[in-house]
Scaffold this motif. Structure first.
Motif, short mmCIF file in Angstrom:
data_model
loop_
_atom_site.label_atom_id
_atom_site.label_comp_id
_atom_site.label_asym_id
_atom_site.label_seq_id
_atom_site.Cartn_x
_atom_site.Cartn_y
_atom_site.Cartn_z
N GLU A 50 0.80 -1.21 0.00
CA GLU A 50 0.00 0.00 0.00
C GLU A 50 0.84 1.27 0.00
OE1 GLU A 50 -2.53 -0.39 3.37
OE2 GLU A 50 -3.78 -1.97 2.47
N SER A 51 2.15 1.13 -0.19
CA SER A 51 3.04 2.30 -0.20
C SER A 51 3.31 2.73 -1.64
CB SER A 51 4.36 1.96 0.50
OG SER A 51 5.30 3.00 0.32
N PRO A 52 2.96 3.96 -2.01
CA PRO A 52 3.23 4.44 -3.38
C PRO A 52 4.71 4.41 -3.73
CG PRO A 52 1.70 5.91 -2.25
CD PRO A 52 2.23 4.96 -1.21
N GLY A 53 5.57 4.77 -2.76
CA GLY A 53 7.01 4.75 -3.03
C GLY A 53 7.53 3.36 -3.31
N SER A 109 12.32 4.87 -12.03
CA SER A 109 11.58 4.36 -10.88
C SER A 109 12.20 4.83 -9.57
CB SER A 109 11.53 2.83 -10.92
OG SER A 109 10.82 2.37 -12.05
N ILE A 110 13.52 4.75 -9.46
CA ILE A 110 14.16 5.18 -8.21
C ILE A 110 14.05 6.70 -8.05
CG2 ILE A 110 16.47 5.37 -9.20
CD1 ILE A 110 15.55 4.20 -5.65
N CYS A 111 14.05 7.43 -9.17
CA CYS A 111 13.83 8.88 -9.10
C CYS A 111 12.42 9.18 -8.59
CB CYS A 111 14.03 9.52 -10.47
SG CYS A 111 15.76 9.63 -10.99
N LEU A 112 11.42 8.48 -9.14
CA LEU A 112 10.04 8.68 -8.70
C LEU A 112 9.87 8.27 -7.23
CD1 LEU A 112 8.08 7.42 -11.84
CD2 LEU A 112 8.25 9.77 -11.01
N ALA A 113 10.59 7.22 -6.82
CA ALA A 113 10.51 6.79 -5.41
C ALA A 113 11.06 7.87 -4.48
CB ALA A 113 11.28 5.48 -5.23
N THR A 114 12.15 8.52 -4.86
CA THR A 114 12.71 9.57 -4.02
C THR A 114 11.78 10.79 -3.98
OG1 THR A 114 14.02 10.41 -5.88
CG2 THR A 114 15.08 8.86 -4.39
N VAL A 115 11.19 11.11 -5.13
CA VAL A 115 10.25 12.24 -5.17
C VAL A 115 9.02 11.93 -4.33
CG1 VAL A 115 8.72 13.61 -6.64
CG2 VAL A 115 11.02 13.05 -7.43
N ASP A 116 8.50 10.71 -4.47
CA ASP A 116 7.31 10.33 -3.70
C ASP A 116 7.61 10.30 -2.22
OD1 ASP A 116 4.48 8.89 -3.78
OD2 ASP A 116 5.76 7.77 -2.39
N GLN A 117 8.81 9.87 -1.85
CA GLN A 117 9.17 9.84 -0.44
C GLN A 117 9.17 11.23 0.16
OE1 GLN A 117 9.21 7.00 0.97
NE2 GLN A 117 9.52 7.88 3.00
#
Length: 325
Positions: A50-53, A109-117
């Motif tokens: 359930e985590s977007p990141g 994906s890792i860029c989006l994960a850092t932004v989402d975090q």
């Protein structure tokens, strides 16, 4: 190999072959196992599902597996074991397409994960699964379309897979490699990883929602340290590749030395696609506990239960058979 080959050239060639055999084989095994374990943990635990990141991290693990298979496997077999799988035009096209597609998807994906975090800590309303699904679809479609020219222009030339278009080759060498796979994702990852770290510290001092903070701190530390490793492992190879676009090779010895250097740096680069699981384990004590719980408390018990039921069914069938006879 010519009998007139000098000892130093022979040393470079032999060492290069050993690098591809040992580094490549190790990276293949550890990388695929690690990324599969990432997928199992992220898909099993509800807190990750359930985590977007973490949704982006799941996509990254899938693309990392693809990158290891189509890039590392081909290079290891070709340069280490002299097994060339690039013997037809369509394999050449598909490999170049998939190598660049998986690399771009993984880094995005890792860029989006850092932004989402960062957004999950500062603007939670913008960090939601519905947005992650949309961004994931857009990302995949974008890079699929972007890499179509590899299917058109790449072909077998003199026994090697090459880009036959001068224009697209220039674009790939001077934009895709140094910018899309180098400077741009590195800048995004650095900026938002640091911003996320600052936000976690601020929330921690304010003592806001300690349960949520614990989860966010875990994801932030995992992503932040992984970002650092990506930069450290990939930048030397990227810089050397840019330098080698116009190589100052004037003799066979320089060429052999350049191949050895590139072989070593390329495996450090590909290690960035294979080390995420091991970094998560080293960084997060909670992740290690989650790993043990998923493997032994969830899946091992499930397999034992299924195996026990199978044995009971077999015993039941044997009893029915003996009674009938």
């Amino acid at each position: 190999m010519s009998s007139s080959t000098s000892p130093i050239i022979l040393f470079y060639q032999t060492t290069t072959k050993d690098v591809y055999i040992y580094f490549g084989s190790t990276l293949l095994i550890t990388g695929i196992i690690g990324e599969l374990l990432n997928l199992i943990i992220f898909q099993t635990l509800r807190v990750f599902r359930e985590s977007p990141g973490v949704f982006y991290l799941r996509i990254m693990s899938l693309s990392n597996i693809g990158q290891i298979l189509v890039a590392v496997l081909f290079r290891t077999l070709n340069y280490g074991f002299q097994i060339n799988l690039l013997r037809s035009s369509w394999i050449c096209k598909m490999r170049e397409f998939l190598v660049h597609f998986c690399a771009l998807v993984s880094l995005t994906s890792i860029c989006l994960a850092t932004v989402d975090q960062y957004l999950s800590l500062t603007r939670p309303n913008l960090s939601q699964m519905k947005y992650s699904y949309r961004h994931g679809v857009i990302m995949i479609v974008l890079w699929l379309l972007h890499n179509v020219p590899f299917l058109i222009y790449c072909d077998m030339v003199s026994g090697s897979c090459r880009n036959s278009s001068t224009t697209f080759s220039t674009y790939a060498n001077y934009f895709i490699w140094p910018v899309l796979l180098g400077c741009l994702p590195v800048a995004i990852m650095l900026i938002f990883a640091i911003l996320s770290y600052i936000s976690v510290r601020r929330i921690s001092k304010a003592q806001i929602n300690t349960t949520r903070l614990s989860h966010e701190r875990q994801i932030t530390s995992m992503v932040l340290v992984y970002v650092v490793f990506i930069i450290v492992l990939s930048l030397p190879c990227i810089l050397y590749s840019i330098y080698a676009l116009n190589p100052p090779y004037t003799d066979t010895e320089s060429t052999a030395r350049g191949r050895l250097i590139y072989g070593l740096l390329s495996f450090f680069y590909y290690e960035s696609y294979a080390c995420s699981f091991y970094i998560y384990c080293c960084v997060s004590k909670r992740f290690r506990k989650q790993l043990l719980y998923v493997l032994f408390e969830v899946h091992l018990k499930r397999w034992r239960k299924a195996f026990g039921q199978l044995q009971q069914n077999q015993v039941g069938i044997q009893q029915i058979t003996s009674t009938t006879n």
